[in-house]
Design an enzyme around this catalytic site. Structure first.
Site, PDB file in Angstrom:
ATOM      1  N   VAL A   7      -0.039 -12.173   4.482  1.00 11.09           N
ATOM      2  CA  VAL A   7       0.814 -11.026   4.221  1.00 11.09           C
ATOM      3  C   VAL A   7       2.045 -11.505   3.462  1.00 11.09           C
ATOM      4  O   VAL A   7       2.698 -12.467   3.867  1.00 11.09           O
ATOM      5  CB  VAL A   7       1.247 -10.338   5.541  1.00 11.09           C
ATOM      6  CG1 VAL A   7       2.138  -9.147   5.249  1.00 11.09           C
ATOM      7  CG2 VAL A   7       0.035  -9.903   6.338  1.00 11.09           C
ATOM      8  N   CYS A   8       2.313 -10.844   2.359  1.00 15.49           N
ATOM      9  CA  CYS A   8       3.513 -11.185   1.584  1.00 15.49           C
ATOM     10  C   CYS A   8       4.165  -9.900   1.116  1.00 15.49           C
ATOM     11  O   CYS A   8       3.771  -8.808   1.534  1.00 15.49           O
ATOM     12  CB  CYS A   8       3.174 -12.123   0.429  1.00 15.49           C
ATOM     13  SG  CYS A   8       2.104 -11.406  -0.810  1.00 15.49           S
ATOM     14  N   ASN A   9       5.129 -10.015   0.267  1.00 14.64           N
ATOM     15  CA  ASN A   9       5.889  -8.847  -0.159  1.00 14.64           C
ATOM     16  C   ASN A   9       5.033  -7.860  -0.957  1.00 14.64           C
ATOM     17  O   ASN A   9       4.967  -6.694  -0.620  1.00 14.64           O
ATOM     18  CB  ASN A   9       7.120  -9.283  -0.953  1.00 14.64           C
ATOM     19  CG  ASN A   9       8.134  -8.180  -1.081  1.00 14.64           C
ATOM     20  OD1 ASN A   9       8.254  -7.337  -0.206  1.00 14.64           O
ATOM     21  ND2 ASN A   9       8.860  -8.191  -2.172  1.00 14.64           N
TER      22      ASN A   9
END
Length: 101
Positions: A7-9
């Site tokens: 999960v990232c931006n």
């Protein structure tokens, strides 16, 4: 087959890391899928995850991500590991989170 969710931006910055993780997993015959998603999509994919690894750029959201993740183990990827795109280290983190199988 284990399902590792990154999960990232925005879901884009982890693509290089995702490829390195997949390549390392293949080299050690660890059967897994590695997919990256923006944090906004986490609720849609949490049910398919065996573990969730959070990019350091959004580690400030770790508590909220853990709430959304229910019983799925969650950990933040250390900045140095992420910056070096160390696929081996991140796979090892995921294995540790899932109880190394």
């Amino acid at each position: 087959m284990k399902h590792i969710v990154l999960v990232c931006n925005m879901g884009m910055s982890t693509s290089a890391l995702m490829k390195k993780m997949s390549k390392y997993a293949e080299s050690i015959a660890f059967e897994c899928t590695v997919n990256a998603y923006p944090v906004a999509e986490l609720e849609n994919v949490v049910n398919e995850a065996d573990c969730i690894l959070v990019g350091p750029q959004i580690s400030y959201q770790l508590d909220n991500i853990k709430k959304v993740s229910k019983d799925v183990p969650v950990s933040a990827i250390p900045m140095q590991v992420y910056g070096m795109m160390d696929g081996k280290k991140v796979i090892e983190m995921a294995q540790e989170l899932m109880g190394k199988e």
